[in-house]
Design an enzyme around this catalytic site. Sequence first.
Site, PDB file in Angstrom:
ATOM      1  CE  LYS A  13      -1.956  -1.203   3.920  1.00 43.77           C
ATOM      2  NZ  LYS A  13      -1.291  -2.510   4.132  1.00 43.77           N
ATOM      3  NE  ARG A  88      -4.650  -1.858   9.412  1.00 42.77           N
ATOM      4  CZ  ARG A  88      -3.509  -1.343   8.893  1.00 42.77           C
ATOM      5  NH1 ARG A  88      -3.370  -0.050   8.736  1.00 42.77           N
ATOM      6  NH2 ARG A  88      -2.536  -2.132   8.565  1.00 42.77           N
ATOM      7  NE  ARG A 127       7.136  -2.531   6.243  1.00 45.00           N
ATOM      8  CZ  ARG A 127       5.808  -2.580   6.193  1.00 45.00           C
ATOM      9  NH1 ARG A 127       5.149  -1.896   5.275  1.00 45.00           N
ATOM     10  NH2 ARG A 127       5.140  -3.312   7.054  1.00 45.00           N
ATOM     11  NE  ARG A 160       6.007  -0.636  10.453  1.00 44.89           N
ATOM     12  CZ  ARG A 160       4.892  -0.767   9.732  1.00 44.89           C
ATOM     13  NH1 ARG A 160       4.814  -0.192   8.547  1.00 44.89           N
ATOM     14  NH2 ARG A 160       3.883  -1.462  10.181  1.00 44.89           N
ATOM     15  NE  ARG A 171       1.843  -5.372  11.200  1.00 48.54           N
ATOM     16  CZ  ARG A 171       2.946  -5.107  10.497  1.00 48.54           C
ATOM     17  NH1 ARG A 171       4.112  -5.585  10.886  1.00 48.54           N
ATOM     18  NH2 ARG A 171       2.873  -4.378   9.417  1.00 48.54           N
TER      19      ARG A 171
END
Length: 214
Positions: A13, A88, A127, A160, A171
């Site tokens: 996203k 969400r 990431r 992160r 998640r």
Amino acid sequence: MYILLMGPPGAGKGTQAANLVKEFSIPHISTGDMFRAAVKEGTELGKKAKACMDEGRLVPDDVTIGIVRERLQKSDCRKGFILDGFPRTVEQADALKSILDELKINLTRVIDISASKDELIERAVGRRICKKCGATYHVKFSPTKKEGVCDACGGETYQRADDSEETMRNRLSVYEQQTKPLIDYYQKAKLYSRIDGSQQIEKVYDDVKKSLDV
Ligand code: ADP
Ligand code: ADP
Ligand code: ZN
């Protein structure tokens, strides 16, 4: 253009939002980025958000809806925006509808980026984000030229805290339970486009633009 980017964690996203910002010069509104900024600044909002984020749970709806309402009322959103990672939950989607009704804004499209569970985990774990400018990289799929250094600004990149495999599993299950019902929600509203996010970044962006008819 009033665009909503949906999809599980790690789907791409933020990466696609950055492409859209470059091309259409409309603001990128990411609730995750807003929460991370608040955590860094140590504000009340940051304190509320941190524990949830660390465990991979959602920040409570009232808190999240409040910050989005405030942000969407700013004048830079009048000509368009990219909402990334909000809504969400169904409660957030209902709240968004009433905020947009008040502002007399109709969503242009809801773009849902999909990928397999294994891909999502590999993407999140690899990431890396620039501390200074927020650019997103991936150690394997989109590496910086020099390890640990942002190509765009020379800043240091970091991982992160919630991008561990364990937190990612939480998640993903939160996504299944709380966010997936929104697919049906936006299909009913005839705004929904699903995009195959397992393709290369450029191919995914081609499909994003096709879904917007541009
Ligand atoms: P999200 O905002 O949905 O959590 P990101 O855009 O931050 O996802 O992407 C997650 C990670 O996967 C980042 O490291 C990014 O560079 C990488 N990535 C994004 N899109 C793709 C893609 N199509 N193929 C491979 N890696 C991707
Ligand atoms: P990703 O797309 O990779 O899951 P985000 O940066 O969008 O990451 O979100 C990181 C975390 O911020 C989430 O796990 C959650 O704790 C919190 N968060 C972000 N957006 C929302 C939202 N709309 N509602 C509740 N919590 C959110
Ligand atoms: Zn940078």
